[in-house]
Write a protein that holds these residues in place. Sequence first.
Motif, PDB file in Angstrom:
ATOM      1  N   THR A 142      41.634  56.611  50.908  1.00  0.00           N
ATOM      2  CA  THR A 142      41.745  57.178  52.236  1.00  0.00           C
ATOM      3  C   THR A 142      42.764  58.134  52.341  1.00  0.00           C
ATOM      4  OG1 THR A 142      43.576  55.322  52.858  1.00  0.00           O
ATOM      5  CG2 THR A 142      40.789  55.246  53.721  1.00  0.00           C
ATOM      6  N   SER A 143      43.137  58.360  50.568  1.00  0.00           N
ATOM      7  CA  SER A 143      44.445  59.874  50.568  1.00  0.00           C
ATOM      8  C   SER A 143      44.247  59.896  49.710  1.00  0.00           C
ATOM      9  CB  SER A 143      45.822  58.693  50.744  1.00  0.00           C
ATOM     10  OG  SER A 143      46.113  57.999  49.753  1.00  0.00           O
ATOM     11  N   THR A 144      44.975  61.077  48.554  1.00  0.00           N
ATOM     12  CA  THR A 144      45.365  61.382  47.649  1.00  0.00           C
ATOM     13  C   THR A 144      46.613  61.355  47.209  1.00  0.00           C
ATOM     14  OG1 THR A 144      46.113  63.462  48.189  1.00  0.00           O
ATOM     15  CG2 THR A 144      43.618  63.133  48.234  1.00  0.00           C
ATOM     16  N   SER A 145      47.048  59.846  48.090  1.00  0.00           N
ATOM     17  CA  SER A 145      48.235  59.302  47.186  1.00  0.00           C
ATOM     18  C   SER A 145      48.132  57.980  45.870  1.00  0.00           C
ATOM     19  CB  SER A 145      48.822  58.649  47.812  1.00  0.00           C
ATOM     20  OG  SER A 145      49.529  59.265  48.925  1.00  0.00           O
ATOM     21  N   ALA A 146      49.112  58.382  45.270  1.00  0.00           N
ATOM     22  CA  ALA A 146      48.840  57.643  43.079  1.00  0.00           C
ATOM     23  C   ALA A 146      48.876  56.251  43.624  1.00  0.00           C
ATOM     24  CB  ALA A 146      49.998  57.796  42.421  1.00  0.00           C
ATOM     25  N   ASP A 147      48.312  55.095  43.644  1.00  0.00           N
ATOM     26  CA  ASP A 147      48.199  53.834  43.605  1.00  0.00           C
ATOM     27  C   ASP A 147      48.279  53.538  42.382  1.00  0.00           C
ATOM     28  OD1 ASP A 147      48.791  51.745  44.967  1.00  0.00           O
ATOM     29  OD2 ASP A 147      46.372  51.704  45.897  1.00  0.00           O
ATOM     30  N   THR A 148      48.707  52.187  42.001  1.00  0.00           N
ATOM     31  CA  THR A 148      48.477  51.766  40.860  1.00  0.00           C
ATOM     32  C   THR A 148      47.523  50.517  40.922  1.00  0.00           C
ATOM     33  OG1 THR A 148      50.769  52.167  39.843  1.00  0.00           O
ATOM     34  CG2 THR A 148      49.057  50.464  39.377  1.00  0.00           C
ATOM     35  N   TYR A 149      46.436  49.982  40.193  1.00  0.00           N
ATOM     36  CA  TYR A 149      45.480  49.056  39.494  1.00  0.00           C
ATOM     37  C   TYR A 149      45.479  48.502  38.486  1.00  0.00           C
ATOM     38  CZ  TYR A 149      43.498  51.657  43.446  1.00  0.00           C
ATOM     39  OH  TYR A 149      43.351  52.487  44.372  1.00  0.00           O
ATOM     40  N   LYS A 150      45.625  46.885  38.687  1.00  0.00           N
ATOM     41  CA  LYS A 150      45.609  46.143  38.091  1.00  0.00           C
ATOM     42  C   LYS A 150      44.490  45.131  37.325  1.00  0.00           C
ATOM     43  CE  LYS A 150      50.462  45.768  39.126  1.00  0.00           C
ATOM     44  NZ  LYS A 150      51.658  44.540  39.361  1.00  0.00           N
ATOM     45  N   VAL A 151      44.195  44.215  36.276  1.00  0.00           N
ATOM     46  CA  VAL A 151      43.220  43.594  36.404  1.00  0.00           C
ATOM     47  C   VAL A 151      44.769  42.447  35.407  1.00  0.00           C
ATOM     48  CG1 VAL A 151      42.969  44.177  34.194  1.00  0.00           C
ATOM     49  CG2 VAL A 151      41.504  42.107  34.921  1.00  0.00           C
ATOM     50  N   GLN A 152      44.304  40.960  36.537  1.00  0.00           N
ATOM     51  CA  GLN A 152      45.039  39.912  36.740  1.00  0.00           C
ATOM     52  C   GLN A 152      43.632  39.080  36.147  1.00  0.00           C
ATOM     53  OE1 GLN A 152      46.859  40.092  40.400  1.00  0.00           O
ATOM     54  NE2 GLN A 152      48.719  40.906  39.609  1.00  0.00           N
ATOM     55  N   ALA A 153      44.865  37.470  35.728  1.00  0.00           N
ATOM     56  CA  ALA A 153      43.842  36.796  35.094  1.00  0.00           C
ATOM     57  C   ALA A 153      44.948  35.675  35.709  1.00  0.00           C
ATOM     58  CB  ALA A 153      43.817  36.021  34.291  1.00  0.00           C
ATOM     59  N   LYS A 154      44.394  34.696  36.202  1.00  0.00           N
ATOM     60  CA  LYS A 154      45.764  33.381  37.480  1.00  0.00           C
ATOM     61  C   LYS A 154      44.933  31.667  36.421  1.00  0.00           C
ATOM     62  CE  LYS A 154      44.389  33.011  41.794  1.00  0.00           C
ATOM     63  NZ  LYS A 154      44.655  33.296  43.468  1.00  0.00           N
ATOM     64  N   LEU A 155      45.512  31.083  36.141  1.00  0.00           N
ATOM     65  CA  LEU A 155      45.926  29.643  36.394  1.00  0.00           C
ATOM     66  C   LEU A 155      45.043  28.564  37.598  1.00  0.00           C
ATOM     67  CD1 LEU A 155      45.123  27.924  33.557  1.00  0.00           C
ATOM     68  CD2 LEU A 155      48.282  27.660  33.919  1.00  0.00           C
ATOM     69  N   TYR A 156      44.419  27.949  37.457  1.00  0.00           N
ATOM     70  CA  TYR A 156      43.855  26.951  37.877  1.00  0.00           C
ATOM     71  C   TYR A 156      45.029  25.576  38.113  1.00  0.00           C
ATOM     72  CZ  TYR A 156      41.449  23.456  39.994  1.00  0.00           C
ATOM     73  OH  TYR A 156      41.209  21.414  40.875  1.00  0.00           O
ATOM     74  N   ASN A 157      45.331  25.132  36.349  1.00  0.00           N
ATOM     75  CA  ASN A 157      45.749  23.525  36.540  1.00  0.00           C
ATOM     76  C   ASN A 157      47.027  24.068  36.561  1.00  0.00           C
ATOM     77  OD1 ASN A 157      46.158  21.023  35.736  1.00  0.00           O
ATOM     78  ND2 ASN A 157      44.206  20.730  34.937  1.00  0.00           N
ATOM     79  N   ALA A 158      48.244  23.315  36.288  1.00  0.00           N
ATOM     80  CA  ALA A 158      49.554  23.349  36.092  1.00  0.00           C
ATOM     81  C   ALA A 158      49.989  22.690  34.666  1.00  0.00           C
ATOM     82  CB  ALA A 158      50.322  22.756  36.332  1.00  0.00           C
ATOM     83  N   ASN A 159      48.136  21.744  34.027  1.00  0.00           N
ATOM     84  CA  ASN A 159      49.364  21.215  33.224  1.00  0.00           C
ATOM     85  C   ASN A 159      48.345  21.910  31.954  1.00  0.00           C
ATOM     86  OD1 ASN A 159      49.659  18.514  34.019  1.00  0.00           O
ATOM     87  ND2 ASN A 159      47.675  18.088  34.870  1.00  0.00           N
ATOM     88  N   GLU A 160      48.290  23.436  32.063  1.00  0.00           N
ATOM     89  CA  GLU A 160      47.131  24.067  30.600  1.00  0.00           C
ATOM     90  C   GLU A 160      47.841  24.978  30.713  1.00  0.00           C
ATOM     91  OE1 GLU A 160      43.689  22.988  32.625  1.00  0.00           O
ATOM     92  OE2 GLU A 160      44.381  24.733  33.134  1.00  0.00           O
ATOM     93  N   THR A 161      47.681  25.987  29.813  1.00  0.00           N
ATOM     94  CA  THR A 161      48.499  27.291  29.547  1.00  0.00           C
ATOM     95  C   THR A 161      47.665  28.547  29.143  1.00  0.00           C
ATOM     96  OG1 THR A 161      50.942  26.333  28.695  1.00  0.00           O
ATOM     97  CG2 THR A 161      50.080  28.659  28.798  1.00  0.00           C
ATOM     98  N   LEU A 162      47.833  29.304  30.438  1.00  0.00           N
ATOM     99  CA  LEU A 162      47.026  29.958  30.264  1.00  0.00           C
ATOM    100  C   LEU A 162      47.244  31.958  29.521  1.00  0.00           C
ATOM    101  CD1 LEU A 162      44.680  32.534  31.380  1.00  0.00           C
ATOM    102  CD2 LEU A 162      45.811  32.880  33.073  1.00  0.00           C
ATOM    103  N   THR A 163      46.926  32.443  28.625  1.00  0.00           N
ATOM    104  CA  THR A 163      47.526  33.079  28.374  1.00  0.00           C
ATOM    105  C   THR A 163      46.562  35.082  28.333  1.00  0.00           C
ATOM    106  OG1 THR A 163      48.400  32.282  26.236  1.00  0.00           O
ATOM    107  CG2 THR A 163      47.897  34.105  25.776  1.00  0.00           C
TER     108      THR A 163
END
Length: 181
Positions: A142-163
């Motif tokens: 809706t504008s011509t202003s710069a915006d930052t776009y990212k691809v992200q990953a999110k972990l489900y279980n705290a008993n694991e490690t996401l890399t």
Amino acid sequence: TMSTLSVNTITAETGNTVSLASGKSLSVPAGVHSPGSVIQTQNTYSNTSVATSSAGVALDGASLSFTPKYNNSKLLIQARIPIKVYNTNNTSDGWCSIRIVNSTSAIEPEPNSNYEFGANYGNTSWADWRHVGFIQAYHTVTSTSADTYKVQAKLYNANETLTVNEGGLYFSSITIMEIAQ
């Protein structure tokens, strides 16, 4: 010498098509706006390795600052992100999700807050799994202003490690195409 022709409108004398002579081309430096056409394309890659063992924490893969040329364009955003889930606590499954976000919100969130990628082994014998997630989203600006776009990953279980981008050997990427409306 070169001549300059100045007109307000070019129209076909008959029919609906204005043509150039065979073998000729039209050079237009800027300003052509044809709905459905790609106005600009930008992409970037990242091999910065990041990891977490905290459930619900989003890790960034590739990130791109994008400035639309028009304030009503549609962006086609495509991304890939290499992920590894490591079983650190002998759990029987491993899950994570990916999404595309901008500076204010998720553009393409995980569906119904469920996790998109995972494995359930039913026992504790697995060590880790790897996957390259691909995701695509549309976003109307809706504008011509710069915006930052990212691809992200999110972990489900705290008993694991996401890399993400493990060891800097793998690359995430994001490509944005601005489409005229």
